[in-house]
Design an enzyme around this catalytic site. Structure first.
Site, PDB file in Angstrom:
ATOM      1  N   LYS A   1     -56.211 -12.865 -51.181  1.00 54.89           N
ATOM      2  CA  LYS A   1     -54.966 -13.480 -51.654  1.00 54.89           C
ATOM      3  C   LYS A   1     -54.532 -12.888 -52.984  1.00 54.89           C
ATOM      4  O   LYS A   1     -53.322 -12.846 -53.292  1.00 54.89           O
ATOM      5  CB  LYS A   1     -55.103 -15.000 -51.724  1.00 54.89           C
TER       6      LYS A   1
ATOM      7  N   THR B   1     -50.907 -18.826 -55.566  1.00 53.70           N
ATOM      8  CA  THR B   1     -50.972 -17.576 -56.320  1.00 53.70           C
ATOM      9  C   THR B   1     -49.745 -16.697 -56.100  1.00 53.70           C
ATOM     10  O   THR B   1     -49.417 -15.877 -56.958  1.00 53.70           O
ATOM     11  CB  THR B   1     -52.242 -16.798 -55.929  1.00 53.70           C
TER      12      THR B   1
END
Length: 336
Positions: free
Chosen positions: A192, A249
């Site tokens: 990620k 994120t």
């Protein structure tokens, strides 16, 4: 190891390590926080604040900071929160200090750049007598340190270890959900970061919210393909340590990886952006590692490859974007 986990050691006094120390202390544990820099340890012990990595957060005076890894040896469980690329060196130094049966909880997010090894694979090699666990999820350190509501995944192949660790660090606002899928939790947290840099580039280039949503979704599918090939459960990637962390994120300037991507998208150089930062931006290292891992597993990873090209091979951003957009459109498989 005692059945009750009362004394927790935290290796790594960056923002995340400090936040986890604050959480463990809030849960009623005795906490020893190991810092690499002497000045960081001194600031925590004297002013009860990590002025270098987490300024503005007052720490409980029951948190004791040290620079000596030997001080961690007496703890009932140890959280490993150093930057991912330093995990092998630090745990190798701790091999002779580690007591049999004391859990090692990997809280760093990354894949080793030189070898493509997962952090749990490194820890299994360097700490052979330590039960392993991985803690990951959508977590900004400052919010965790301040006690704001947070959910994470805590994975261990031993359900009893996961249960005791979850009880030891959990509070009403820090909820550690248990899993046995170490690989899936690790890969979600590592990949990620790479995808977040790409989302930042989309933001910096002004390509719109549609493009970012599509990038996140196709990135999740790529993440799931790699994880499944490595032996993970695809469902893990739609949990807190996968989709949850990815969503956080990829959408906030508070994310080091997303904000780095924004800078790149606006035309700034990688060297200039990194030169302004005290903290490590893990996605820069994990891009090449993810590509290496995917290749070893025979998995097509065009998004990670594109990010590796931009970050590590000086490939033009606009040319990379056009290359991705020119790929054939096939059937959608959201989890691989």
């Amino acid at each position: 190891m005692s059945e009750t986990i009362q004394k927790i050691g935290v290796v790594g006094a960056g923002a995340w390590g400090t936040a986890l120390a604050a959480t463990a202390r809030r849960a009623g544990r005795d906490v020893v926080l190991q810092a690499h820099e002497t000045e960081v340890a001194e600031a925590i012990n004297t002013s009860h604040e990590n002025t270098t990595y987490l300024p503005g957060v007052k720490l409980d005076d029951g948190i004791r900071a040290t620079t000596d890894l030997a001080d961690i040896a007496a703890c009932d469980a140890v959280l490993l929160v150093m930057p991912a690329q330093f995990l092998r060196a630090v745990t190798s130094e701790m091999t002779s200090l580690w007591r049999d049966g004391v859990p090692a909880v990997i809280c760093a997010k990354g894949i080793e750049q030189k070898t493509g090894a997962l952090l749990s694979e490194i820890a299994a090699e360097t700490l052979p007598n330590a039960p392993l666990a991985v803690l990951s999820g959508p977590t900004f350190a400052i919010e965790v340190a301040r006690g704001l509501p947070t959910g994470v995944t805590l994975a261990s192949k031993d359900p009893d270890i996961a249960t005791r660790l979850s009880a030891a660090i959990g509070t009403s606002t820090f909820r550690a959900y248990r899993s046995q899928d170490i690989i899936g939790v690790e890969l979600g947290g590592a990949i990620k970061n790479v995808l977040a840099i790409g989302c930042g580039i989309i933001q910096g280039r002004g390509m719109g919210d549609n493009a970012r949503a599509a990038f996140i979704t196709r990135g999740l599918a790529e993440m799931a393909r790699i994880a499944a090939a490595k032996g993970a459960e695809p469902e893990t990637l739609v949990g807190l340590s996968g989709l949850g962390d990815l969503t956080l994120t990829c959408n906030a300037m508070q994310s080091r990886n997303f904000s780095l991507g924004v800078g790149l998208g606006e035309g700034r150089s990688l060297e200039d952006i990194l030169g302004e930062r005290a903290s490590v931006t893990e996605g820069v290292f994990s891009a090449s590692s993810a590509v290496q891992l995917a290749a070893s597993l025979g998995v097509d990873a065009p998004i990670c490859s594109a990010m590796d090209g931009i970050l590590n091979k000086q490939i033009d951003i606009d040319a990379t974007i056009q290359s991705l957009l020119a790929r054939p459109v096939g059937d959608e498989d959201p989890l691989g």
